[in-house]
Scaffold this active site. Structure first.
Site, PDB file in Angstrom:
ATOM      1  N   HIS A 176      20.838  47.617   6.632  1.00  0.00           N
ATOM      2  CA  HIS A 176      21.241  48.630   6.956  1.00  0.00           C
ATOM      3  C   HIS A 176      20.262  48.516   8.230  1.00  0.00           C
ATOM      4  O   HIS A 176      19.344  47.304   7.906  1.00  0.00           O
ATOM      5  CB  HIS A 176      21.103  49.804   6.633  1.00  0.00           C
ATOM      6  CG  HIS A 176      20.165  50.650   6.351  1.00  0.00           C
ATOM      7  ND1 HIS A 176      19.331  51.605   5.662  1.00  0.00           N
ATOM      8  CD2 HIS A 176      18.549  49.829   6.252  1.00  0.00           C
ATOM      9  CE1 HIS A 176      18.371  52.013   5.774  1.00  0.00           C
ATOM     10  NE2 HIS A 176      17.991  51.056   6.148  1.00  0.00           N
ATOM     11  N   CYS A 184      13.094  50.995  10.332  1.00  0.00           N
ATOM     12  CA  CYS A 184      14.655  50.988   9.510  1.00  0.00           C
ATOM     13  C   CYS A 184      15.245  50.809  11.250  1.00  0.00           C
ATOM     14  O   CYS A 184      16.869  50.365  11.267  1.00  0.00           O
ATOM     15  CB  CYS A 184      14.737  51.895   8.969  1.00  0.00           C
ATOM     16  SG  CYS A 184      14.327  51.893   6.982  1.00  0.00           S
ATOM     17  N   HIS A 187      17.539  45.098   8.291  1.00  0.00           N
ATOM     18  CA  HIS A 187      16.298  44.703   6.355  1.00  0.00           C
ATOM     19  C   HIS A 187      17.470  44.967   5.528  1.00  0.00           C
ATOM     20  O   HIS A 187      18.328  45.645   6.059  1.00  0.00           O
ATOM     21  CB  HIS A 187      14.948  45.505   7.026  1.00  0.00           C
ATOM     22  CG  HIS A 187      15.630  47.195   7.354  1.00  0.00           C
ATOM     23  ND1 HIS A 187      15.855  47.893   8.832  1.00  0.00           N
ATOM     24  CD2 HIS A 187      15.338  48.124   6.035  1.00  0.00           C
ATOM     25  CE1 HIS A 187      16.855  49.015   8.037  1.00  0.00           C
ATOM     26  NE2 HIS A 187      15.563  48.930   7.161  1.00  0.00           N
ATOM     27  N   HIS A 207      16.879  46.221   1.857  1.00  0.00           N
ATOM     28  CA  HIS A 207      15.752  47.792   0.837  1.00  0.00           C
ATOM     29  C   HIS A 207      17.220  47.408  -0.642  1.00  0.00           C
ATOM     30  O   HIS A 207      17.480  47.179  -1.072  1.00  0.00           O
ATOM     31  CB  HIS A 207      16.971  49.859   0.595  1.00  0.00           C
ATOM     32  CG  HIS A 207      16.065  49.831   1.963  1.00  0.00           C
ATOM     33  ND1 HIS A 207      14.693  49.778   2.660  1.00  0.00           N
ATOM     34  CD2 HIS A 207      16.237  50.055   3.106  1.00  0.00           C
ATOM     35  CE1 HIS A 207      14.129  50.229   3.285  1.00  0.00           C
ATOM     36  NE2 HIS A 207      15.309  50.680   4.085  1.00  0.00           N
ATOM     37  N   ASP A 254      26.863  46.529  -2.971  1.00  0.00           N
ATOM     38  CA  ASP A 254      25.992  45.187  -3.494  1.00  0.00           C
ATOM     39  C   ASP A 254      25.587  43.906  -2.515  1.00  0.00           C
ATOM     40  O   ASP A 254      27.092  43.227  -2.545  1.00  0.00           O
ATOM     41  CB  ASP A 254      26.221  44.472  -4.805  1.00  0.00           C
ATOM     42  CG  ASP A 254      25.325  44.328  -5.165  1.00  0.00           C
ATOM     43  OD1 ASP A 254      23.986  44.625  -4.618  1.00  0.00           O
ATOM     44  OD2 ASP A 254      24.772  43.087  -6.814  1.00  0.00           O
ATOM     45  N   HIS A 255      25.274  43.150  -1.748  1.00  0.00           N
ATOM     46  CA  HIS A 255      25.060  42.566  -0.964  1.00  0.00           C
ATOM     47  C   HIS A 255      25.660  43.027   0.571  1.00  0.00           C
ATOM     48  O   HIS A 255      25.787  41.659   0.691  1.00  0.00           O
ATOM     49  CB  HIS A 255      25.374  41.259  -1.618  1.00  0.00           C
ATOM     50  CG  HIS A 255      24.251  40.678  -1.860  1.00  0.00           C
ATOM     51  ND1 HIS A 255      23.684  41.034  -3.922  1.00  0.00           N
ATOM     52  CD2 HIS A 255      23.529  39.321  -2.647  1.00  0.00           C
ATOM     53  CE1 HIS A 255      22.580  40.293  -4.173  1.00  0.00           C
ATOM     54  NE2 HIS A 255      22.194  39.640  -3.799  1.00  0.00           N
ATOM     55  N   GLU A 287      15.845  54.489  -2.516  1.00  0.00           N
ATOM     56  CA  GLU A 287      15.416  53.932  -1.096  1.00  0.00           C
ATOM     57  C   GLU A 287      14.514  52.257  -0.553  1.00  0.00           C
ATOM     58  O   GLU A 287      14.632  51.289  -1.310  1.00  0.00           O
ATOM     59  CB  GLU A 287      16.001  53.750   0.053  1.00  0.00           C
ATOM     60  CG  GLU A 287      16.056  53.707   0.868  1.00  0.00           C
ATOM     61  CD  GLU A 287      16.098  53.975   2.444  1.00  0.00           C
ATOM     62  OE1 GLU A 287      17.016  54.408   3.461  1.00  0.00           O
ATOM     63  OE2 GLU A 287      14.878  53.532   3.151  1.00  0.00           O
TER      64      GLU A 287
END
Ligand code: NI
Length: 138
Positions: free
Chosen positions: A14, A33, A39, A41, A79-80, A127
């Site tokens: 994100h 962020c 990047h 998490h 996811d991913h 997170e």
């Protein structure tokens, strides 16, 4: 009343960014962020439901069924992924913060849990090791 929690994990990219602000102001507000090249998490999601144990099974909910529900409604879709761009239930332009994600995850899960004998109680999303948000539907 008994509370039971299922843990699921996913990872996603994100960026937290306000277009109207300068890069300097974005970095000041959002820190790493706001990295313009994204990047990731490693998120840990805890879903808690509440109810009374069934007299025959002893279950508040079949947690295998709950896990499949969380996978289908949330994990398979985030996811991913890139949370800013890829996920249909995250509105365009909404900051994909942990705070916003717990509300959105609640909205995805809660209607389907109405079919069960239990109620959704809490969405908790970590997170990092040091930050999590919780939502109780209010
Ligand atoms: Ni971040």
């Amino acid at each position: 009343m008994v509370y039971i929690t299922r843990r699921e994990r996913f990872n996603a990219a994100h960026k937290l960014w306000v277009d109207e602000w300068s890069e300097e102001k974005n970095l000041e507000m959002f820190g790493k962020c706001a990295n313009k090249n994204w990047h990731g998490h490693n998120y840990t999601l805890y879903v808690t439901v509440k109810g009374h144990p069934d007299p025959h099974t002893g279950f508040v909910i079949d947690v295998k069924k709950l896990s499949k529900m969380i996978q289908r409604l949330i994990v398979d879709r985030v996811d991913h992924s890139n949370l800013n761009l890829d996920v249909p239930f995250i509105p365009a332009g909404m900051q994909p913060t942990t705070e916003n994600l717990v509300i959105l995850f609640w909205k995805e899960l809660e209607p389907e849990l109405r079919e069960e004998a239990c109620e959704l109680h809490k969405i908790q999303l970590w997170e990092t090791e040091n930050i999590y948000a919780e939502y109780f539907g209010e």
